[in-house]
Design a protein around this motif. Sequence first.
Motif, PDB file in Angstrom:
ATOM      1  N   ASN A   1       0.729  -1.349   0.011  1.00 58.16           N
ATOM      2  CA  ASN A   1       0.640  -0.217   0.358  1.00 58.16           C
ATOM      3  C   ASN A   1       0.316   1.609  -0.012  1.00 58.16           C
ATOM      4  N   THR A   2       2.060   1.427   0.182  1.00 62.36           N
ATOM      5  CA  THR A   2       2.902   2.500  -0.443  1.00 62.36           C
ATOM      6  C   THR A   2       2.840   2.166  -1.855  1.00 62.36           C
ATOM      7  N   ARG A   3       2.480   1.936  -2.601  1.00 60.46           N
ATOM      8  CA  ARG A   3       2.863   2.608  -4.087  1.00 60.46           C
ATOM      9  C   ARG A   3       1.983   3.127  -4.815  1.00 60.46           C
ATOM     10  N   HIS A   4       2.015   4.100  -4.082  1.00 62.26           N
ATOM     11  CA  HIS A   4       1.374   5.555  -4.363  1.00 62.26           C
ATOM     12  C   HIS A   4       2.203   6.026  -6.068  1.00 62.26           C
ATOM     13  N   PRO A   5       1.768   6.437  -6.868  1.00 56.41           N
ATOM     14  CA  PRO A   5       2.290   7.179  -7.457  1.00 56.41           C
ATOM     15  C   PRO A   5       3.215   8.248  -7.319  1.00 56.41           C
ATOM     16  N   GLU A   6       2.557   9.709  -6.126  1.00 56.45           N
ATOM     17  CA  GLU A   6       2.863  10.727  -5.874  1.00 56.45           C
ATOM     18  C   GLU A   6       4.769   9.579  -4.626  1.00 56.45           C
ATOM     19  N   PHE A   7       4.347   8.656  -4.432  1.00 60.19           N
ATOM     20  CA  PHE A   7       6.112   8.170  -3.559  1.00 60.19           C
ATOM     21  C   PHE A   7       6.429   7.543  -4.608  1.00 60.19           C
ATOM     22  N   GLU A   8       5.870   7.544  -5.763  1.00 53.38           N
ATOM     23  CA  GLU A   8       7.383   6.414  -6.317  1.00 53.38           C
ATOM     24  C   GLU A   8       7.869   8.088  -7.166  1.00 53.38           C
ATOM     25  N   ILE A   9       6.854   8.602  -6.628  1.00 52.31           N
ATOM     26  CA  ILE A   9       7.944  10.291  -7.705  1.00 52.31           C
ATOM     27  C   ILE A   9       9.196  10.719  -6.701  1.00 52.31           C
ATOM     28  N   ALA A  10       8.330  11.211  -6.114  1.00 54.61           N
ATOM     29  CA  ALA A  10       9.481  11.756  -4.867  1.00 54.61           C
ATOM     30  C   ALA A  10      10.811  10.727  -4.796  1.00 54.61           C
ATOM     31  N   ARG A  11      10.201   9.500  -5.101  1.00 52.35           N
ATOM     32  CA  ARG A  11      11.577   8.687  -4.735  1.00 52.35           C
ATOM     33  C   ARG A  11      12.456   8.466  -6.133  1.00 52.35           C
ATOM     34  N   TRP A  12      11.741   9.403  -7.275  1.00 51.18           N
ATOM     35  CA  TRP A  12      12.425   8.990  -8.156  1.00 51.18           C
ATOM     36  C   TRP A  12      13.147  10.087  -8.112  1.00 51.18           C
ATOM     37  N   ALA A  13      12.448  11.508  -7.993  1.00 47.32           N
ATOM     38  CA  ALA A  13      13.251  12.247  -7.949  1.00 47.32           C
ATOM     39  C   ALA A  13      13.897  12.878  -7.223  1.00 47.32           C
ATOM     40  N   ALA A  14      14.484  11.872  -6.104  1.00 44.38           N
ATOM     41  CA  ALA A  14      14.959  11.944  -5.923  1.00 44.38           C
ATOM     42  C   ALA A  14      16.742  11.553  -6.279  1.00 44.38           C
ATOM     43  N   THR A  15      16.763  10.665  -6.714  1.00 46.43           N
ATOM     44  CA  THR A  15      17.748  10.183  -7.452  1.00 46.43           C
ATOM     45  C   THR A  15      18.158  10.624  -8.909  1.00 46.43           C
ATOM     46  N   ASN A  16      16.935  11.343  -9.256  1.00 45.32           N
ATOM     47  CA  ASN A  16      17.764  11.995 -10.905  1.00 45.32           C
ATOM     48  C   ASN A  16      16.899  13.004 -10.970  1.00 45.32           C
ATOM     49  N   MET A  17      16.894  13.583  -9.353  1.00 47.77           N
ATOM     50  CA  MET A  17      16.855  15.391 -10.093  1.00 47.77           C
ATOM     51  C   MET A  17      17.833  15.545  -8.969  1.00 47.77           C
ATOM     52  N   THR A  18      18.420  17.112  -9.271  1.00 47.10           N
ATOM     53  CA  THR A  18      19.320  17.682  -8.014  1.00 47.10           C
ATOM     54  C   THR A  18      18.358  17.870  -7.260  1.00 47.10           C
ATOM     55  N   PRO A  19      18.882  19.019  -6.222  1.00 43.75           N
ATOM     56  CA  PRO A  19      17.223  19.868  -4.465  1.00 43.75           C
ATOM     57  C   PRO A  19      17.194  21.115  -6.143  1.00 43.75           C
ATOM     58  N   ASP A  20      17.678  21.485  -6.742  1.00 45.11           N
ATOM     59  CA  ASP A  20      17.392  22.850  -7.223  1.00 45.11           C
ATOM     60  C   ASP A  20      16.393  22.319  -8.169  1.00 45.11           C
ATOM     61  N   GLU A  21      16.106  21.221  -9.506  1.00 48.18           N
ATOM     62  CA  GLU A  21      15.208  20.551  -9.602  1.00 48.18           C
ATOM     63  C   GLU A  21      13.737  20.477  -9.621  1.00 48.18           C
ATOM     64  N   ARG A  22      13.909  19.882  -8.573  1.00 48.01           N
ATOM     65  CA  ARG A  22      13.065  18.785  -7.911  1.00 48.01           C
ATOM     66  C   ARG A  22      12.205  20.060  -7.105  1.00 48.01           C
ATOM     67  N   ALA A  23      12.728  21.165  -6.290  1.00 45.75           N
ATOM     68  CA  ALA A  23      12.569  22.608  -6.377  1.00 45.75           C
ATOM     69  C   ALA A  23      11.569  23.212  -6.704  1.00 45.75           C
TER      70      ALA A  23
END
Length: 159
Positions: A46-68
Amino acid sequence: MKHLGRCIELATMAIKSGNPPFGSVLVDESGAVRFEGHNETAGGDNTRHPEFEIARWAATNMTPDERAAATVYTSGEHCPMCAAAHGWVGLGRIVYASSSEQLSTWLDEMHATPPAVATLPINQVVPGVPTEGPFPALSDAVRDLHRRFHSQQKADDRA
């Protein structure tokens, strides 16, 4: 509206695979779609929500400035788990078609089992994250997806 429309398409795809109707899209500062997905909870996680997956993906694939500078578009307002993940990785704005308050009302009207986690507004979990929604022009479509999903669930329970 284009990205929210895609979220509703993804939510429809979720139902077709036996998942609750939630879909989300991550868009970077230039307007490019960087990630999209829908609920994948039917398998029991039940943690397989798309918003949670987005957060995981962004943490790995985007810089902090890109995420913000990015925006998450979603068919339904983030649950507390997803809002927290969004805040922890420093994603920017959230735009949602329907609200947690609407979802709670719809589930009550359908006599559906309430979620295991309280439905709270995003800013109660992550103060200061810019949000926009709900969009009345899309809320009916999202409500209809939830009705369809819960009707299928009830039919499956009777079978």
